[in-house]
Design a protein around this motif. Structure first.
Motif, mmCIF file in Angstrom:
data_model
loop_
_atom_site.group_PDB
_atom_site.id
_atom_site.type_symbol
_atom_site.label_atom_id
_atom_site.label_comp_id
_atom_site.label_asym_id
_atom_site.label_seq_id
_atom_site.Cartn_x
_atom_site.Cartn_y
_atom_site.Cartn_z
ATOM 1 N N HIS A 30 0.820 -1.211 0.000
ATOM 2 C CA HIS A 30 0.000 0.000 0.000
ATOM 3 C C HIS A 30 0.860 1.270 0.000
ATOM 4 O O HIS A 30 0.466 2.279 -0.586
ATOM 5 N N GLU A 31 2.016 1.203 0.646
ATOM 6 C CA GLU A 31 2.933 2.351 0.625
ATOM 7 C C GLU A 31 3.494 2.562 -0.777
ATOM 8 O O GLU A 31 3.614 3.706 -1.247
ATOM 9 N N ALA A 32 3.842 1.462 -1.456
ATOM 10 C CA ALA A 32 4.374 1.562 -2.816
ATOM 11 C C ALA A 32 3.339 2.175 -3.754
ATOM 12 O O ALA A 32 3.674 2.971 -4.643
ATOM 13 N N ILE A 33 2.085 1.820 -3.564
ATOM 14 C CA ILE A 33 1.011 2.372 -4.396
ATOM 15 C C ILE A 33 0.812 3.858 -4.095
ATOM 16 O O ILE A 33 0.656 4.670 -5.017
ATOM 17 N N ALA A 34 0.824 4.213 -2.814
ATOM 18 C CA ALA A 34 0.677 5.619 -2.439
ATOM 19 C C ALA A 34 1.787 6.458 -3.071
ATOM 20 O O ALA A 34 1.529 7.520 -3.654
ATOM 21 N N GLU A 35 3.019 5.966 -2.963
ATOM 22 C CA GLU A 35 4.163 6.685 -3.546
ATOM 23 C C GLU A 35 4.070 6.708 -5.067
ATOM 24 O O GLU A 35 4.364 7.713 -5.711
ATOM 25 N N GLY A 36 3.662 5.581 -5.647
ATOM 26 C CA GLY A 36 3.604 5.467 -7.100
ATOM 27 C C GLY A 36 2.518 6.309 -7.729
ATOM 28 O O GLY A 36 2.521 6.529 -8.944
ATOM 29 N N SER A 37 1.580 6.801 -6.923
ATOM 30 C CA SER A 37 0.504 7.637 -7.470
ATOM 31 C C SER A 37 1.036 8.943 -8.035
ATOM 32 O O SER A 37 0.396 9.580 -8.878
ATOM 33 N N GLY A 38 2.210 9.366 -7.538
ATOM 34 C CA GLY A 38 2.782 10.618 -8.003
ATOM 35 C C GLY A 38 2.125 11.843 -7.401
ATOM 36 O O GLY A 38 2.425 12.972 -7.791
#
Length: 227
Positions: free
Chosen positions: A146-154
């Motif tokens: 979930h952290e990777a997705i949050a960061e990957g959202s840009g």
């Protein structure tokens, strides 16, 4: 002798360290829900002065993890079932969009190890005769994904909001239903595969489906706790 300029640089670092330590204490239950914050005791335990400690406490209050009582004392927030349900629904709104934006933007060297860890958890359970993996292992993978997705959202603001809402939902401390653990692993793999393929709509749908099932599981556990 420490100069004034050095003190200015050190203070934010001490506040950040105190914040992280206090956050861990709250999320782990070391600082129990409903307990009153004792600044002097905490300052001694964390080995920090009162100023960075108070700055850290003020930040946690702003994030809703601490609440101010009538007489001015700070108290660790007790998260109710209603709070938890609200947090989950906000997460659906934020994280499905984050997943859509993150598709194709989360590095392969982040996703591949996560996928491997989830597959290994499932294999380990099968090798142990169906014994389920430990919650700590699952929580670690869940947090990283979930952290990777949050960061990957840009979108830094969206990422911060997701972290805050996830922190609130973690305060509820609801144990996962054993029968849901394999499903959660499968849902995570579905999200990872859509992210890796750069399929934003599929990642969005997979995330919405995953969190929707968490909400449905919550309803079943409340109204049919035998399940």
């Amino acid at each position: 002798m420490t100069s004034t300029a050095d003190e200015v640089k050190i203070a934010p670092r001490l506040t950040e360290v105190a914040y992280r330590q206090l956050l861990d204490m709250i999320l782990s239950g070391q600082l129990e829900a409903g307990s009153v914050v004792q600044e002097r005791k905490l300052a001694k335990a964390l080995d920090v002065s009162r100023t960075p400690l108070r700055d850290a406490l003020f930040r946690l209050e702003g994030e809703g993890l601490l609440i101010r009582r009538g007489e001015g004392a700070l108290q660790v927030k007790t998260v109710t079932l209603e709070d938890y349900s609200h947090a989950l629904r906000v997460r659906v709104t934020l994280e499905r969009e984050a997943a859509r934006l993150a598709a194709g933007h989360v590095p392969a060297n982040v996703l591949a190890p996560l996928r491997a860890r989830i597959v290994q958890l499932v294999k380990a359970a099968e090798a142990a005769g169906g014994e389920l993996p430990g919650r700590d292992d699952l929580d670690a993978v869940d947090e990283l994904l979930h952290e990777a997705i949050a960061e990957g959202s840009g979108n830094p603001l969206m990422a911060d909001l997701i972290r805050q809402v996830r922190q609130r939902s973690r305060l509820f401390g609801l144990e996962r239903r054993p029968g849901r653990i394999r499903e959660i692993c499968a849902e995570h793999l579905e999200i990872i595969d859509a992210l890796a393929a750069g399929k934003g709509d599929e990642a969005c749908t997979a995330m919405e489906r995953h969190l929707g099932r968490v909400i449905e599981d919550l309803k079943q556990r409340v109204f049919d706790p035998r399940g």
